[in-house]
Every structure is written in C-alpha cells, then in structure tokens.
Design a protein around this motif. Structure first.
Motif, PDB file in Angstrom:
ATOM      1  N   THR A 118     -35.089  -2.952 -29.813  1.00  0.00           N
ATOM      2  CA  THR A 118     -34.927  -4.218 -29.108  1.00  0.00           C
ATOM      3  C   THR A 118     -33.599  -4.866 -29.526  1.00  0.00           C
ATOM      4  O   THR A 118     -32.862  -4.343 -30.356  1.00  0.00           O
ATOM      5  CB  THR A 118     -36.082  -5.175 -29.461  1.00  0.00           C
ATOM      6  N   LEU A 119     -33.335  -6.045 -28.980  1.00  0.00           N
ATOM      7  CA  LEU A 119     -32.097  -6.755 -29.331  1.00  0.00           C
ATOM      8  C   LEU A 119     -32.117  -7.284 -30.766  1.00  0.00           C
ATOM      9  O   LEU A 119     -31.096  -7.812 -31.228  1.00  0.00           O
ATOM     10  CB  LEU A 119     -31.854  -7.915 -28.363  1.00  0.00           C
ATOM     11  N   GLY A 260     -43.124  -6.689 -23.905  1.00  0.00           N
ATOM     12  CA  GLY A 260     -41.884  -6.974 -24.628  1.00  0.00           C
ATOM     13  C   GLY A 260     -40.804  -5.959 -24.302  1.00  0.00           C
ATOM     14  O   GLY A 260     -39.638  -6.313 -24.109  1.00  0.00           O
ATOM     15  N   ARG A 261     -41.175  -4.683 -24.228  1.00  0.00           N
ATOM     16  CA  ARG A 261     -40.198  -3.652 -23.885  1.00  0.00           C
ATOM     17  C   ARG A 261     -39.613  -3.879 -22.493  1.00  0.00           C
ATOM     18  O   ARG A 261     -38.428  -3.647 -22.266  1.00  0.00           O
ATOM     19  CB  ARG A 261     -40.872  -2.277 -23.922  1.00  0.00           C
ATOM     20  N   MET A 262     -40.470  -4.290 -21.566  1.00  0.00           N
ATOM     21  CA  MET A 262     -39.962  -4.565 -20.218  1.00  0.00           C
ATOM     22  C   MET A 262     -38.968  -5.724 -20.235  1.00  0.00           C
ATOM     23  O   MET A 262     -37.957  -5.703 -19.532  1.00  0.00           O
ATOM     24  CB  MET A 262     -41.123  -4.895 -19.281  1.00  0.00           C
ATOM     25  N   GLU A 264     -37.069  -6.641 -22.732  1.00  0.00           N
ATOM     26  CA  GLU A 264     -35.861  -6.280 -23.471  1.00  0.00           C
ATOM     27  C   GLU A 264     -34.953  -5.373 -22.630  1.00  0.00           C
ATOM     28  O   GLU A 264     -35.443  -4.576 -21.835  1.00  0.00           O
ATOM     29  CB  GLU A 264     -36.232  -5.542 -24.760  1.00  0.00           C
ATOM     30  N   PRO A 265     -33.632  -5.487 -22.812  1.00  0.00           N
ATOM     31  CA  PRO A 265     -32.737  -4.521 -22.156  1.00  0.00           C
ATOM     32  C   PRO A 265     -32.866  -3.145 -22.797  1.00  0.00           C
ATOM     33  O   PRO A 265     -33.486  -3.000 -23.858  1.00  0.00           O
ATOM     34  CB  PRO A 265     -31.349  -5.120 -22.395  1.00  0.00           C
ATOM     35  N   LYS A 266     -32.286  -2.138 -22.168  1.00  0.00           N
ATOM     36  CA  LYS A 266     -32.282  -0.809 -22.767  1.00  0.00           C
ATOM     37  C   LYS A 266     -31.570  -0.844 -24.111  1.00  0.00           C
ATOM     38  O   LYS A 266     -30.711  -1.700 -24.347  1.00  0.00           O
ATOM     39  CB  LYS A 266     -31.584   0.183 -21.831  1.00  0.00           C
ATOM     40  N   PRO A 267     -31.928   0.066 -25.020  1.00  0.00           N
ATOM     41  CA  PRO A 267     -31.285   0.079 -26.351  1.00  0.00           C
ATOM     42  C   PRO A 267     -29.765   0.095 -26.231  1.00  0.00           C
ATOM     43  O   PRO A 267     -29.199   0.884 -25.471  1.00  0.00           O
ATOM     44  CB  PRO A 267     -31.809   1.374 -26.973  1.00  0.00           C
ATOM     45  N   GLN A 268     -29.127  -0.801 -26.965  1.00  0.00           N
ATOM     46  CA  GLN A 268     -27.674  -0.917 -26.920  1.00  0.00           C
ATOM     47  C   GLN A 268     -27.051  -0.246 -28.146  1.00  0.00           C
ATOM     48  O   GLN A 268     -27.740   0.370 -28.948  1.00  0.00           O
ATOM     49  CB  GLN A 268     -27.296  -2.396 -26.806  1.00  0.00           C
ATOM     50  N   MET A 269     -25.745  -0.362 -28.261  1.00  0.00           N
ATOM     51  CA  MET A 269     -25.015   0.356 -29.298  1.00  0.00           C
ATOM     52  C   MET A 269     -25.603   0.109 -30.677  1.00  0.00           C
ATOM     53  O   MET A 269     -25.738   1.030 -31.493  1.00  0.00           O
ATOM     54  CB  MET A 269     -23.540  -0.066 -29.271  1.00  0.00           C
ATOM     55  N   GLU A 270     -25.965  -1.142 -30.961  1.00  0.00           N
ATOM     56  CA  GLU A 270     -26.483  -1.472 -32.291  1.00  0.00           C
ATOM     57  C   GLU A 270     -27.805  -0.763 -32.558  1.00  0.00           C
ATOM     58  O   GLU A 270     -28.052  -0.282 -33.667  1.00  0.00           O
ATOM     59  CB  GLU A 270     -26.661  -2.983 -32.417  1.00  0.00           C
TER      60      GLU A 270
END
Length: 393
Positions: A118-119, A260-262, A264-270
């Motif tokens: 997640t973020l 919650g997954r919906m 959240e955006p897709k996994p980012q670089m971090e």
C-alpha cells in the motif's frame, strides 16, 4: 470528505463493492492518531523519551508531572475494552506456538509484503527505515508478532503490550516528522501513516495471516481462529486503530483488506523497493551469510511468496520470474505428514515445539534486552544514526 489524489480511482472501484466501508477507509486517510499525536506534540523530543518510558514501564501514576496530553494518552492506553477477555486468547497462543515456523514464514513471505504494497510504503521508504535496515525491520516485526502471542504478552506489564504502545508512539513521531517535510505530498497520499493504513495492517496481520497459513497447510479450529483474531484486535487497539477499522472476525478482516486494496493504487516504486529488500533480508535474519546459500534461500522465498500472493501482485512488485508449480501442494503435504507423525509419535510433538520456539526466538530478536524508548530525532534513518554516534562521543 477530501479524497487524496492517488486514491480517487480506487475509491470509485471500491464504492461499487462496499460504498460504506470504502468511504470509511478513505475518511481515515485524512486522520492520524489524535491522542498519540497530541501527546508527542506536548513535549520536546529530547524529553519525550523520558515520559514515554515512565508511562510504559511505570503506568499513569508515574506521570503526575507530565503534560496533560501525555497523561490522557496513557489513561486511554490502559483502558481495557469490554470486548477483550484475556482467557479467550489462550487458544490463539497455543495455535500460534504450535505452528510458529509456518506462521512466521507466511508473515514474512506474504502478509508483511502485502501490507507494504500500500502507500504506507512511502512513509518507510522516505525515512529509510526499511530499505536501509531490512534485517532489523524484519526482526522487529517478527518480535512484535511473537510477543503478543506469548502467554500474558498483552497484559499491562507484558512485552507485547509495551511493544504495541511503543509502535503507536513511534508511528506518531514519524508522522510528526513527515508532516513537516517537503518530501511528503499530503494532497496525493493523505496524512502520513494514517489510520486507514494501521487498520489495514492489523487486518492483514490477523485475518490474512490465517488465510495464508491455511494455504501452507495449517489447520485452525473455529476457537483458535477467533482467539487469534482477538489477540490482533486488542494489539491493534493498543496501536491506535480506530474502532471503525477494528476487525472482530476473520471475515471482517479479509473484507477490509479486499476493500482497502481496491482503494489503494497499484504498488509504486517504494513498495517495490521495500518488498524486495525484505525478501533479500530474510536469509540474513535466518543467520545465513554465505553468498551462494543466501541467493538460494532468497530464490526459494521469492517462489513461496509468489505462490502465496499471486502472479499479478508479484509482477507488480518486480519479483523475478519463477514457476510456482507444486510449491504450495508440497508444503501442504509436508505439514500433513508432520501432523500424522506427531499423532504416531507423541513425544515428537514436545521436541518439535521446543525446536520451533528456539528458532522463533532466533528469527525475532535484534537483541534480547530492554525495549528501547528512543524516538527518531531526524526524518532520515541515516542522519539519525549519525546524530546518535555524534551524541555518543
């Protein structure tokens, strides 16, 4: 309700499945932890450690001269909700310690990574407290998991209780530092270490952990599953999870994770950096330092992790391509054979549990000493370490 920019598309998707929970989740992206945030804001960082240590070790009676906000925080932390019954956690303790090896494997190889997808990953990546300290972070997370499942661990003087409250205050300190930093983009990401992420994490560490454990072949009775959920619900309460995000049942936890997954955006670089850092730290946590052996174990952990979290998320996290054919069936078969062997040879169970307990301690403790109450003095872990060395002379 102001929706952070990176959550707009996900909120629209989640709203089609459960509009009420999606709205609750997004509402808490704008909220931190009012009691913990106020407690830390009431003291200078140089004296905050003293009040925190006095409060955790000595209780409210040791805080007569502390600021009102600090006293209010500990008064709430010591309040036991009416739904928590210590005797009901015993089945969870037995289930955890009877399956600790596989549960810690599921935690490290899947659940912890799914939480960092997640973020929330941005908070830890900016501070460097995972990418630079992967081994220590794994051990600290493992230790918290182990301590809350120790008999008496969540009693007022138990190590699980103390660690849960310390984590809550540590989150508040990181949130304080990030909120002052130009590196944090609140309009896009919401409040640093916001309440929705802490609620998501505890739901994953409870309901999703049970689910991943079953994928590895573990079996839990209804009483054991309910007891494990109760342990994590209370630990989440101590860590500041709002009541609206406290999952009381496994089904509630899995549903919260799904919504919650919906959102959240897709996994980012971090998230990609953190996931790969954690997996590559696993061999070091296990005490394997020889390069070839480390690479072999990392490849195996990647395969098991991919099999648990699925190809879609594994690809999003830039896992190396690997076949997962037969990985989970083999582990389920091995666990089934272990259960059969223990029935045929009762004495084997006691030896197995003793061996698991020793390995669990080795995987979970940075050092077997007192809990540290030092709070970060600076945002970035590297500068914080340098400041600590300078202060030490």
């Amino acid at each position: 309700m102001i929706i952070p920019q990176d959550y707009v598309a996900g909120f629209a998707l989640a709203g089609h499945h459960d509009p009420a929970l999606a709205e609750t989740y997004l509402r808490f992206t704008g909220k931190g932890d009012p009691l913990a945030d106020a407690a830390l804001a009431s003291v200078e960082s140089s004296v905050g450690r003293r009040w925190i240590e006095l409060g955790i070790e000595g209780g409210g009676g040791a805080l007569a001269e502390a600021p009102e906000q600090m006293r209010a925080f500990f008064a709430e932390a010591e309040r036991v909700p009416d739904w928590y019954h210590p005797a009901a956690t015993r089945a969870g303790h037995r289930a955890f310690h009877g399956n600790s090896e596989m549960l810690i494997g599921a935690f490290v190889g899947a659940v912890l990574i799914e939480g960092f997808a997640t973020l929330i990953s941005k908070s830890f990546a900016i501070t460097g407290r995972v990418t630079d300290q992967g081994v220590r972070r794994l051990q600290q997370n493992n230790r918290h998991l182990v301590e809350i499942f120790m008999p008496g661990g969540l009693d007022r003087q138990g190590e699980g209780w103390k660690l849960s409250v310390r984590i809550r205050l540590m989150h508040a300190r990181i949130r304080q530092l990030l909120s002052r930093s130009p590196e944090w983009e609140e309009p896009a990401w919401g409040v640093p270490l916001h309440a929705a992420h802490i609620g998501f994490a505890t739901a994953a560490f409870s309901g999703l952990l049970l689910h991943r454990g079953r994928q590895l072949g573990l079996r839990f009775s209804a009483e054991e599953a309910e007891s494990i959920m109760l342990v994590w619900r209370y630990a989440g309460h101590l860590m500041g999870v709002p009541p609206d995000l406290q999952a009381a049942t496994e089904a509630e936890a899995l549903h919260l994770v799904a919504i919650g997954r919906m959102c959240e955006p897709k996994p980012q670089m971090e998230a990609i950096m953190l996931a790969n850092s954690l997996i590559n730290s696993a061999p070091l946590v296990a005490g394997i330092t020889e390069p070839a052996a480390r690479r072999r174990l990392s490849r195996y952990v990647y395969r098991v992790s991919r099999a648990l979290i699925g190809d879609e998320m594994a690809d999003q996290l830039n896992y190396p391509k690997a076949s997962t054919f037969g990985v989970l069936p083999f582990l389920r078969l091995r666990n089934g054979a272990d259960r059969l062997l223990r029935k045929l040879l009762p004495g084997q169970e006691q030896r197995r549990r003793a061996g698991q307990f020793r390995r669990m301690l080795d995987l979970s403790f940075v050092e077997r000493g007192m809990i540290s109450y030092r709070l970060p003095g600076t945002l970035h872990a590297e500068k914080d370490r340098d400041a600590g060395r300078d202060a030490a002379g």
